[in-house]
Scaffold this motif. Structure first.
Motif, PDB file in Angstrom:
ATOM      1  N   ARG A 108       0.953   8.573  -6.771  1.00 37.29           N
ATOM      2  CA  ARG A 108       1.107  10.024  -6.580  1.00 37.29           C
ATOM      3  C   ARG A 108       2.172  10.574  -7.533  1.00 37.29           C
ATOM      4  N   LYS A 109       3.280   9.869  -7.625  1.00 36.97           N
ATOM      5  CA  LYS A 109       4.376  10.347  -8.481  1.00 36.97           C
ATOM      6  C   LYS A 109       3.980  10.297  -9.952  1.00 36.97           C
ATOM      7  N   VAL A 110       3.307   9.238 -10.342  1.00 35.25           N
ATOM      8  CA  VAL A 110       2.854   9.136 -11.732  1.00 35.25           C
ATOM      9  C   VAL A 110       1.953  10.319 -12.052  1.00 35.25           C
ATOM     10  N   GLU A 159      -5.811   1.352 -10.232  1.00 36.44           N
ATOM     11  CA  GLU A 159      -6.930   1.701  -9.354  1.00 36.44           C
ATOM     12  C   GLU A 159      -6.580   2.941  -8.536  1.00 36.44           C
ATOM     13  N   LYS A 160      -5.349   2.958  -8.049  1.00 42.16           N
ATOM     14  CA  LYS A 160      -4.928   4.089  -7.207  1.00 42.16           C
ATOM     15  C   LYS A 160      -4.776   5.364  -8.035  1.00 42.16           C
ATOM     16  N   ASP A 196       0.828  -1.212   0.000  1.00 40.60           N
ATOM     17  CA  ASP A 196       0.000   0.000   0.000  1.00 40.60           C
ATOM     18  C   ASP A 196       0.856   1.253   0.000  1.00 40.60           C
ATOM     19  N   TRP A 197       1.868   1.228   0.823  1.00 42.73           N
ATOM     20  CA  TRP A 197       2.748   2.408   0.900  1.00 42.73           C
ATOM     21  C   TRP A 197       3.382   2.671  -0.471  1.00 42.73           C
ATOM     22  N   ALA A 198       3.898   1.601  -1.081  1.00 40.68           N
ATOM     23  CA  ALA A 198       4.610   1.768  -2.355  1.00 40.68           C
ATOM     24  C   ALA A 198       3.652   2.181  -3.468  1.00 40.68           C
TER      25      ALA A 198
END
Lengths: 193, 804
Positions: free
Chosen positions: A133-135, B440-441, A125-127
């Protein structure tokens, strides 16, 4: 897929034929041991078919999975019914087992911070949160709606991707769908080189 | 492959060039040996004697990079001795086509060359058309402007003496190889050609394959059992990953990637769909708009087609985004983020030091693999100071092949289903789940925050999972295609109504109006009422059994056709040229045998019949190929790094259109005494690609533990190197160590009267593991490439070898 028991017995049958000559003075120790091993294999494991992950010949494999223990693969061998390989495997194909049970495999998500000298373990999850976010940040900052000539291009050239012929067809397909939905144009993989 | 692995056994002669099939595709070789058992000849042409050579009836050495001389000489030999299959050449190839007046060839250059752009204007190579738009032909093949005569003239320079001088292959060997293989030009005989990266990894890689194809067309060997042009691909699913278009220039099923110049789907259809006025040409690519519409619907079922098209990124026309250009751009700092998914470019890219340096210019990298790689750990590799490298790296561990379910496609285009035999180990996940969860994220972030052009992300059909787990069956069904609207269509002679959600039975039913979706048209038919790739039925008709076809075992694209261009295996009336090993036959008004290349009657039926090469606009095998970037006929050029300053065929030393880059990482050594030896890279049986999986498999590592360099006793004596000693190899790009294997398997060549040495190195090693294993041979290789594909020239470049 449950491997066809009848086909399996066909191979076992070959062993029985050898055993039938037991009175003729052949040393059958090995053949008998093999027959016992095969019977045990059917009793204690479940067979499923697969295809070798190395070159593109596409040799058939049979994986035997432990029914009682941890559900691990305990053996991988050639599939005698496969019309191309007819049960044969080269050294790479014959070493599949060691991909499943291997101390050198990486079993955890690893992260290397900027300027760090070592990896650290992280959760999925962290990764994935951080990568997503970075993408998004790079895509939003580098997205080009129109080129220098004013033509619509809707592309993101701050990101690039290579890979992978090591994935299944269905995985390759969704990977290209994701990358193209994000507007990547630098999409390449093993086939080019 | 046009054919498939089992089909090798049907051959009368197997020419293996640029491949070491016995060691690198070991199980395939049983089929070559079965052909040999039946009396076939095996010919191996290679710089090095290998286990493939050991099984060959004829082995001869060829200097790396001189293949077009070899094939040019072969074409000349076939024409000079009238050994071609005349009916096949006249009826099934473009030999009779008349080429326009603008085409000419002069001293190594074709007409239309622009030296400033280092590119050709290909319109100079067009065919002449009559007032009805049909290509003018001369079936007598006598017109001096017909392809056949131009080809004869072009290859007239390639006499055996000149070929021998530049390739280092003895004249007598050339004569014997040409004579032996050309015997398959008889209608009842078939010959096959097997090649691998030894043919493709050159700045003339595509023209090497073109040259082989020309020979095969002249001998009538395409479409027949035991024939064809067969690429022995290197990875289990590299055929499939190519089909699914993980490449910049194509969309799944080889649809061209849109460019900025094609600003709507209508324009895309108009500009990229080939047209022919010839009613007998099937021109199958004329169906492109159906496939593109169905692909767009597979991504964006809710959007109209033009909107879906607008969502796709557009390439800049003329810009190269291929592998070497990607890493050159990375080296210049063009990218912030990078995915190295299931791949190890720090070891697999030519000019590996440049690649490793480039990775230090990224803000972040995501890498997915099973084991540690030279890519994921580049920041702590040789010559790197982690404290100075900012790149953030995420290593995501993935499951191995038997820990997940899905299909892969082999070299013979068989789509084979694999099952999960155990759950993913530890915290690893199948690639499919990693992709699914990551996107998904990303989608959640766009849904919450908005951002740059979010629509293609928001609207992508991301129904690829069941209960939040990646579902390969769901995706396989979408790749096959389903109807999105009710549609009544003709199937055979009857009308059939399809309901939304019904699988598309074959690509013949895909539509331009958005009523069908298919993620990849060539896989249409692979997952219909059942998963065809999972089939294990070995039932055969006697005709299929005679040539080893297993139509019920898994599934082959397209439409389960096992031998491509099989309409060329029969005469224009549909009678097999080789009745003993017929692929198809027109009998009682229908085709029997393999799935034919289209349902139409044979070509002699001037109303309904079609030409055999259905993917070519003009329906004919292309002896003259006006679509390539470096000329319509293969022409001899030296590798960009070579041991000679001139060659016998023209004054143009290298391919004038080769892909090259500028800067200090791009220094090339030609006739440079500091780098006097030719070097070529290759593989060994026990390792695979960059070795990530095999170096980490103890049984395999024990068999082949470290980097070596094979060299001739002559070279070893000259450099004072003994067998087993450590040596240093160096090129203008870097250096590495290897253990010397001094062996008679390698011999010096005599090239243009001079002795030229060649050495060979495997490319499976890398610094991460084993500790004393050595590093990647790609450190030595130049970042130069073929002008059509961009494939790097890693099979012929110049090095020095010295004692460590």
């Amino acid at each position: 897929m449950e491997w066809n028991r009848r086909e399996f017995l066909k191979i076992a049958g070959a062993t029985t034929a050898v055993a039938a000559f037991g009175g003729l003075g052949f040393d059958l120790g090995q053949a008998q041991a093999q027959a016992v091993a095969q019977a045990d294999k059917l009793k204690f494991t479940k067979q499923s078919t697969s295809v070798c992950c190395y070159c593109s010949v596409g040799c058939g494999l049979i994986a035997s999975t432990d029914k009682n223990g941890e559900g691990k693969v305990v053996n991988i061998e050639g599939d005698p019914d496969h019309p191309i390989s007819e049960g044969s495997l080269c050294p790479k194909g014959a070493s599949h087992y060691q991909l499943g049970k291997n101390d050198r495999r990486i079993y955890k998500v690893l992260y290397r911070a900027p300027y760090a000298e070592n990896w650290e373990e992280k959760s999925w999850d962290w990764a994935l949160d951080r990568i997503a976010r970075k993408v998004k940040d790079v895509r939003d900052a580098s997205f080009t709606a129109k080129d220098a000539k004013g033509r619509t291009v809707n592309r993101c050239e701050g990101l690039a991707s290579v890979g992978s012929a090591a994935m299944d067809n269905e995985e390759c397909w969704i990977y290209q769908a994701m990358l193209r939905a994000m507007g990547l144009t630098y999409i390449e993989h093993q086939a080019r080189i | 492959m046009t054919n498939h692995w089992i089909d090798l056994a049907n051959s009368d002669c197997i020419l293996i060039i640029g491949s070491n099939a016995a060691e690198n595709h070991p199980i395939s070789f049983k089929w070559a040996l079965r052909a040999k058992d039946k009396g076939a000849k095996i010919i191996h042409v290679d710089p090095r004697y290998t286990r493939t050579s050991a099984h060959a009836d004829i082995f001869t050495r060829l200097r790396s990079g001189s293949d077009i001389a070899f094939f040019g000489g072969f074409i000349r030999y076939i024409l000079a001795n009238n050994l071609y299959f005349k009916d096949y050449v006249v009826n099934y190839t473009n030999a009779s086509f008349i080429v326009g007046d603008k085409f000419e060839f002069k001293d190594g250059l074709f007409s239309g060359y622009d030296s400033a752009k280092r590119a050709y204007d290909k319109s100079a190579w067009a065919f002449v058309k009559d007032e009805n738009g049909l290509i003018r032909k001369d079936p007598t093949l006598r017109d001096p402007r017909c392809v056949f005569q131009l080809m004869r003239k072009h290859y007239d320079r390639y006499n055996i003496k000149a070929v021998s001088e530049i390739s280092g292959t003895p004249e007598a060997d050339l004569q014997l190889v040409y004579q032996t293989f050309a015997a398959t030009g008889k209608p009842e005989k078939s010959g096959t050609m097997l090649y691998a990266m030894g043919q493709t990894q050159h700045t003339v890689g595509v023209q090497n394959i073109r040259a082989m194809s020309i020979v095969q067309l002249l001998l009538g060997n395409i479409g027949v059992a035991g024939g064809g042009i067969n690429a022995l691909r290197g990875e289990a699913n590299v055929q499939g990953s190519t089909d699914q278009a993980l490449l910049f220039h194509i969309l799944p099923g080889y649809l061209p990637m849109p460019t900025a110049a094609l600003d709507s789907l209508a324009v895309y259809g108009e500009k990229t769909t080939p047209m022919t006025k010839d009613p007998q040409s099937a021109n199958w690519w004329g169906n492109r708009p159906k496939y593109m519409a169905s692909f767009l619907k597979s991504l964006y079922p809710e959007q109209d087609l033009e909107t879906g098209y607008a969502y796709l990124p557009k390439l800049e026309p003329g810009k190269d985004y291929s592998w070497l250009s990607l890493f050159d751009a990375m080296h210049k700092g063009a990218f912030k983020g990078f995915f190295a998914w299931g791949q190890n470019p720090a070891a697999s890219t030519a000019n590996a030091n440049k690649t490793r340096e480039a990775m230090g210019k990224l803000d972040w990298m995501v890498t997915v693999n099973i084991f540690e790689t030279e890519t994921g750990s580049f920041w702590k590799g040789p010559g790197m100071d982690p404290k100075k490298i900012k790149t953030e790296v995420f290593f995501l561990p993935c499951a191995v092949s038997f820990e997940k379910e899905g299909s892969i496609s082999n070299s013979g285009r068989w789509m084979q289903w694999r099952y999960a035999a155990q759950k993913p180990s530890g915290d690893t996940k199948p690639d499919g789940d990693i992709i699914y969860e990551l996107f998904e994220k990303i989608r959640a972030l766009y849904a919450k925050e908005g951002g740059a052009f979010p629509d293609p992300i928001k609207n992508l059909n991301w129904d690829v999972a069941t209960n939040h787990v990646f579902d390969p069956h769901k995706v396989a069904k979408r790749i096959n295609g389903v109807f999105l609207k009710e549609k009544t269509l003709k199937v055979g002679d009857a009308d059939k109504t399809f309901k939304p959600g019904d699988p598309v039975p074959s690509f013949a039913l895909l539509q331009t109006d958005g009523s069908t979706c298919s993620g990849n048209w060539i896989y249409s038919g692979s997952y219909t009422d059942k998963n065809m790739a999972a089939r294990r039925d070995k039932t055969q008709t006697p005709m299929q059994a005679a040539i080893g076809l297993y139509p019920g075992w898994t599934w082959a694209w397209p439409v389960n056709r096992r031998i491509l261009y099989n309409r060329a295996s029969v005469d224009p009336q549909g009678k097999p040229y080789q009745p003993q090993k017929a692929v198809i036959e027109w009998k009682d008004g229908k085709w029997i045998g393999d799935v034919p290349d289209g349902p139409w009657p044979p070509m002699a039926d001037s109303q309904k019949g079609k030409y055999p090469f259905l993917m070519q606009t003009d329906g004919m095998g292309q002896l003259f190929g006006p679509g390539r970037n470096d000329g319509p006929f293969p022409e001899y050029y030296e590798p960009l790094e070579c041991p000679v300053g001139e060659h016998p065929f023209s004054k143009q030393l290298n391919n004038p259109t080769a892909l090259k880059f500028e800067g200090p990482t791009e220094v090339h050594a030609t006739c440079d005494p500091r780098y006097p030896f030719i070097c070529s890279t290759y593989r060994v049986t026990e390792h695979w690609q960059t070795g990530v999986m095999t170096r980490n498999s103890p049984w395999l590592l024990e068999a082949e533990p470290q980097m070596f360099c094979e060299m001739s006793p002559e070279l070893a004596a000259m450099r004072g190197i003994r067998n087993g000693e450590k040596v240093i190899l160096e090129s203008t790009r870097g250096s590495l160590w290897a253990k010397a294997i001094v062996t008679e398997r390698i011999k010096p060549f005599t090239v243009m009267g001079h002795t030229v040495h060649q050495v060979g190195v495997p490319w499976h090693y890398g610094w991460t593991w084993p500790k004393q294993g050595g590093d990647s041979a790609n450190i030595l290789c130049p970042s130069v490439g073929d002008p059509n594909t961009g494939i790097p020239e890693t099979k012929a470049f110049m090095v020095n070898v010295k004692k460590a």
